[in-house]
Enzyme design. Structure first.
Site, PDB file in Angstrom:
ATOM      1  N   ASP A 232      -1.642  -0.606   5.744  1.00  0.00           N
ATOM      2  CA  ASP A 232      -2.154  -0.121   7.022  1.00  0.00           C
ATOM      3  C   ASP A 232      -3.664  -0.222   7.134  1.00  0.00           C
ATOM      4  O   ASP A 232      -4.220  -0.006   8.213  1.00  0.00           O
ATOM      5  CB  ASP A 232      -1.745   1.342   7.232  1.00  0.00           C
ATOM      6  CG  ASP A 232      -2.553   2.284   6.334  1.00  0.00           C
ATOM      7  OD1 ASP A 232      -3.282   3.130   6.876  1.00  0.00           O
ATOM      8  OD2 ASP A 232      -2.476   2.148   5.104  1.00  0.00           O
TER       9      ASP A 232
ATOM     10  N   ASP B  95      -0.243   5.090   0.820  1.00  0.00           N
ATOM     11  CA  ASP B  95      -0.510   6.121   1.819  1.00  0.00           C
ATOM     12  C   ASP B  95      -0.588   5.538   3.223  1.00  0.00           C
ATOM     13  O   ASP B  95      -1.295   4.554   3.470  1.00  0.00           O
ATOM     14  CB  ASP B  95      -1.803   6.850   1.476  1.00  0.00           C
ATOM     15  CG  ASP B  95      -1.674   7.645   0.189  1.00  0.00           C
ATOM     16  OD1 ASP B  95      -0.749   8.465   0.108  1.00  0.00           O
ATOM     17  OD2 ASP B  95      -2.480   7.439  -0.730  1.00  0.00           O
TER      18      ASP B  95
ATOM     19  N   ASP C 226       0.862  -1.173   0.000  1.00  0.00           N
ATOM     20  CA  ASP C 226       0.000   0.000   0.000  1.00  0.00           C
ATOM     21  C   ASP C 226       0.907   1.234   0.000  1.00  0.00           C
ATOM     22  O   ASP C 226       2.084   1.140   0.381  1.00  0.00           O
ATOM     23  CB  ASP C 226      -0.898  -0.024   1.241  1.00  0.00           C
ATOM     24  CG  ASP C 226      -1.788   1.194   1.344  1.00  0.00           C
ATOM     25  OD1 ASP C 226      -2.439   1.537   0.337  1.00  0.00           O
ATOM     26  OD2 ASP C 226      -1.832   1.812   2.425  1.00  0.00           O
TER      27      ASP C 226
END
Length: 300
Positions: free
Chosen positions: A246, A23, A21
């Site tokens: 996240d 961001d 991922d």
């Protein structure tokens, strides 16, 4: 026999695919803008400074998108990857092509898909060249200063994340233990739209660890569909996948695919963060799902 030694590369029988991922995993931006990053440090970080840094990045991202990557023309149209419309690209020489007067109207008939494919081809070329071929010296200096300031404010989160990605790619060596070569590849699956995500890769110095064809956007199709596309892309090979992110979306998609998932947490108490995450940790998660690897287990 002529007595010569066969020096051709050994076959890549195994492949490890690390799906990242962007961001709040490899880069911190939203948490800088809304102050949650600074808040996690109980007053040790200046929230206002973090917000100012985040706003500077936002301005840089939008400026580069608009000035060099056709974002105003393409912002309402998103593809999961730059090669998605390659079948419509007839290979025309675009050196004197006028993108501002070609009649692109977002109707998305075959003619418009060809014009989109032209733009995506140019974007891929610019990405491969890097921002030093696009920005003037003043912009490069501002960009370098902002990167150093951000990396210092986040205790080397950005540079250590990049170093970890480089370390993965440097594992692409011949294994002397089993005489086969295991290939390692980084793939980015971001929930942001494709063009700004590619620009982020350039601005945050990730373009040397993610080639343009290894950047996917789940903006329209979702993480699960992107993961399925990636799995299909490597069908026919012995592959071990690992997802690092996240958010809940990539976590749930990884679970559905029965792939290991590593949760990144920027808080000081987080187990998996930058700096701190090691290849040994990642290998452990992979081995829980797959057969333990016979090579490279001693990597840190």
């Amino acid at each position: 026999m002529d007595g010569s030694v066969n020096t051709s590369p050994l076959p890549c029988e195994n492949l490890n695919v690390y799906i990242w991922d962007m961001d709040e995993t490899l880069i911190l931006l939203k948490s800088l803008l809304d102050g949650t990053y600074a808040k996690a440090y109980d007053g040790l970080k200046d929230s206002r400074k973090g917000t100012e840094i985040g706003k500077c990045w936002e301005n840089h991202i939008l400026q580069v998108c608009d000035d060099y990557f056709f974002y105003e023309q393409m912002e309402n149209y998103n593809q999961p990857c730059l090669d998605a419309l390659s079948i419509y690209d007839d290979g025309r020489d675009l050196s004197d092509y006028n993108f501002n007067s070609d009649g692109f109207k977002h109707i998305l008939d075959d003619a418009d898909k060809r014009k989109l494919a032209y733009r995506q081809r140019v974007i891929a070329q610019k990405y491969a060249q890097g921002l030093h071929h696009l920005l003037n010296q003043e912009m490069i200096e501002l960009w370098d200063d902002l990167y150093r300031m951000t990396d210092n404010f986040t205790d080397s989160w950005f540079s250590s994340g990049h170093a970890f990605l480089r370390q993965i790619l440097e594992r692409n060596t011949v294994s002397t233990s089993n005489h086969t070569r295991c290939e390692h590849i980084n793939i980015l699956v971001t929930s942001g739209s494709l063009i700004p995500s590619l620009v982020k890769c350039l601005l945050f110095r990730l373009d040397d660890v993610f080639s343009y064809d290894n950047v996917y956007s789940s903006w329209d199709v979702g993480k699960m569909q992107c993961f399925s596309l990636i799995k299909e892309r490597f069908s026919g090979r012995v592959v071990r996948f690992c997802v690092i992110g996240d958010g809940m979306e990539e976590c749930m998609a990884a679970q559905r695919m029965n792939w290991p998932f590593i949760q990144i947490d920027f808080r000081p108490s987080g187990i998996h963060r930058f700096p701190g995450l090691t290849l040994r940790m990642v290998e452990h998660y992979i081995d829980v799902i797959y057969e333990p690897s016979n090579s490279e287990n001693d990597d840190e």
